[in-house]
Scaffold this motif. Structure first.
Motif, short mmCIF file in Angstrom:
data_model
loop_
_atom_site.label_atom_id
_atom_site.label_comp_id
_atom_site.label_asym_id
_atom_site.label_seq_id
_atom_site.Cartn_x
_atom_site.Cartn_y
_atom_site.Cartn_z
N TRP A 129 56.02 -16.70 50.66
CA TRP A 129 57.29 -17.74 49.69
C TRP A 129 56.76 -19.07 49.83
O TRP A 129 57.34 -19.86 49.69
CB TRP A 129 58.53 -17.53 50.70
CG TRP A 129 59.26 -16.34 50.56
CD1 TRP A 129 59.44 -15.26 51.52
CD2 TRP A 129 60.15 -16.09 49.41
NE1 TRP A 129 60.10 -14.33 51.07
CE2 TRP A 129 60.93 -14.53 49.73
CE3 TRP A 129 60.54 -16.65 48.40
CZ2 TRP A 129 61.46 -13.94 48.87
CZ3 TRP A 129 61.36 -16.00 47.50
CH2 TRP A 129 61.78 -14.63 47.94
N GLN A 130 55.25 -19.29 50.25
CA GLN A 130 54.91 -20.49 50.07
C GLN A 130 54.70 -20.99 48.56
O GLN A 130 54.65 -20.42 47.48
CB GLN A 130 53.38 -20.56 50.67
CG GLN A 130 53.40 -20.56 52.21
CD GLN A 130 52.09 -20.49 52.65
OE1 GLN A 130 50.99 -20.37 51.92
NE2 GLN A 130 51.83 -20.58 54.04
N LEU A 131 54.97 -22.36 48.26
CA LEU A 131 55.09 -22.98 47.00
C LEU A 131 53.34 -23.19 46.47
O LEU A 131 52.57 -23.25 47.23
CB LEU A 131 55.48 -24.39 46.94
CG LEU A 131 57.23 -24.27 47.21
CD1 LEU A 131 57.67 -25.87 47.51
CD2 LEU A 131 57.88 -23.50 46.41
N ALA A 177 50.75 -21.37 48.49
CA ALA A 177 50.26 -20.02 48.09
C ALA A 177 49.13 -19.87 47.52
O ALA A 177 48.38 -20.67 47.00
CB ALA A 177 51.38 -19.78 47.07
N GLY A 178 48.16 -18.78 48.02
CA GLY A 178 47.02 -18.53 47.68
C GLY A 178 46.98 -17.58 46.54
O GLY A 178 47.87 -17.52 45.89
N LEU A 193 36.52 -20.60 44.42
CA LEU A 193 37.57 -21.50 43.58
C LEU A 193 38.40 -22.57 44.32
O LEU A 193 38.93 -23.47 43.96
CB LEU A 193 38.60 -20.75 42.74
CG LEU A 193 37.97 -19.60 41.66
CD1 LEU A 193 38.85 -18.80 41.16
CD2 LEU A 193 37.28 -20.55 40.56
N ASP A 194 38.59 -22.30 45.64
CA ASP A 194 39.11 -23.31 46.65
C ASP A 194 38.45 -23.36 47.71
O ASP A 194 38.52 -22.73 48.77
CB ASP A 194 40.69 -22.70 46.62
CG ASP A 194 41.45 -23.67 47.51
OD1 ASP A 194 40.89 -24.85 47.68
OD2 ASP A 194 42.62 -23.55 48.09
N CYS A 240 38.10 -18.03 55.24
CA CYS A 240 39.50 -17.65 54.56
C CYS A 240 39.25 -16.06 54.47
O CYS A 240 40.37 -15.37 54.61
CB CYS A 240 39.53 -18.25 53.23
SG CYS A 240 40.11 -19.93 53.76
N LEU A 241 38.17 -15.58 54.30
CA LEU A 241 37.88 -14.06 54.09
C LEU A 241 37.16 -13.65 55.20
O LEU A 241 35.95 -14.19 55.39
CB LEU A 241 37.32 -13.78 52.80
CG LEU A 241 38.21 -14.20 51.38
CD1 LEU A 241 37.29 -13.94 50.43
CD2 LEU A 241 39.40 -13.50 51.31
#
Length: 271
Positions: A102-104, A126-127, A141-142, A191-192
Motif C-alpha cells: 500500500w506504499q505510495l 512503493a518498489g 534503476l534505484d 535490497c535483493l
C-alpha cells in the motif's frame, strides 16, 4: 609517505572530500524523483538471461515511473510488457495485501531535498514489485542501497553502508556520470538477497548517470571475481508514452465474415 591500499582507478582526481561524498550519495537516493520515464538498452549478462521471457542478447527497455515496462529485442519485436496502473484493488487484493503493497509511488511523496535538488532523505516508497522481468534491474534503476535512505549520523564515513575510496566526474556512453570506487561497510544491506551492487569484501566501480541517478555501469575490480559486469545505456528520459504501449491488446469480437467451422459427431447418420 602513505601509499593507497590498491592502485587508483582515477589517479588524476583528488581523493573525495565530504561534500563530494554527500553529493554522490544524494544522487544514489534520487533516481525515483529525477525522471518520469527512462528508455535504455543493455546486453543481458549470461548469468541473468531468461530466454522464456525474451531476456537474452541486447534488449531495449522503457520504464514509466514504477508502474509500467515494455521490452524489445534487437529487431524491435516486443518481448515483454507489464503494467500496474490497472491493478485490481478489490476484496482479494485487500485479503492478501501487506503494508508495503500500500506504499505510495515516488511521485506522491515528498522527500527532503538538498540545495541542488537531489534527495537528502527519502521516505519509504512503493518498489518495482514483480514489474521487471529481471529482478537485478530494480537495483540498477534505484541504487539507493549504496547510500542508505538518509545520511548517517554526523556524516561519519564508517557509519554509511559503503565506503567511497575514489570519485570522479566523467562520461560513459556519451552521458555525464559520477563514478565511484566503493567497498561495503558493516551496515550495507542489499535490497535483493542474491544481488548486491557492491559484493562483500570487494572494491567495485559504480557509475551513476548524472541526470537520472540510475546505475549505468557496475564492475567488481577484484581479480577472480565471478560477479557479472553490467552496463546500461540511457537512450532518453522524460519521454511521454501512452498506456497501450504497456498493455496487451484486448480480445476483439469474432469476425462473422469468416466461415464458422462445424464439427460433426462421429455417429452422425447412424440413427
Amino acid at each position: 609517505m602513505t601509499q593507497p591500499a590498491a592502485p587508483q582507478r582515477f589517479p588524476g582526481h583528488p581523493l573525495p572530500d565530504s561534500a563530494a561524498r554527500r553529493h554522490f550519495r544524494a544522487l544514489a537516493r534520487s533516481a525515483p524523483w529525477l525522471s518520469t520515464s527512462v528508455r535504455f538498452s543493455f546486453a543481458v549478462p549470461p548469468a541473468f538471461q531468461d530466454p522464456a521471457r525474451g531476456m537474452e542478447g541486447r534488449v531495449e527497455m522503457i520504464i514509466r515511473q514504477r508502474e509500467a515496462v515494455a521490452a524489445f529485442d534487437e529487431s524491435g519485436r516486443l518481448v515483454y510488457q507489464r503494467e500496474q496502473f490497472t491493478a485490481d484493488r478489490g476484496r482479494d487484493y485487500v485479503a492478501a495485501a501487506s503494508a508495503s503493497s500500500w506504499q505510495l509511488p515516488a511521485g506522491l511523496t515528498s522527500p527532503v531535498f538538498t540545495s541542488d535538488r537531489l534527495v537528502l532523505r527519502r521516505p519509504q516508497i512503493a518498489g518495482f514489485g514483480d514489474l521487471l522481468p529481471l529482478p537485478f534491474l530494480s537495483t540498477m534503476l534505484d541504487p539507493f542501497e549504496v547510500a542508505g535512505a538518509e545520511p548517517a549520523s554526523l556524516d561519519l564515513a564508517f557509519d554509511h553502508p559503503t565506503y567511497i575510496h575514489e570519485l570522479a566526474e566523467t562520461e560513459f556512453a556519451g552521458r555525464r556520470v559520477m563514478a565511484a570506487v566503493l567497498s561495503a561497510g558493516y551496515s550495507y544491506r542489499p535490497c535483493l538477497a542474491d544481488f548486491a551492487l557492491v559484493p562483500p569484501e570487494t572494491r567495485t566501480l559504480l557509475m551513476l548517470d548524472a541526470d537520472t541517478g540510475i546505475c549505468v555501469h557496475r564492475r567488481v575490480l577484484d581479480a577472480g571475481s565471478r560477479a557479472s559486469e553490467i552496463s546500461l545505456q540511457v537512450l532518453a528520459h522524460n519521454e511521454y508514452y501512452i498506456d497501450s504501449l504497456f498493455t496487451a491488446p484486448a480480445p476483439t469480437l469474432t469476425d462473422v465474415r469468416a466461415p464458422i467451422p462445424w464439427e460433426l459427431r462421429g455417429d452422425a447418420g447412424n440413427g
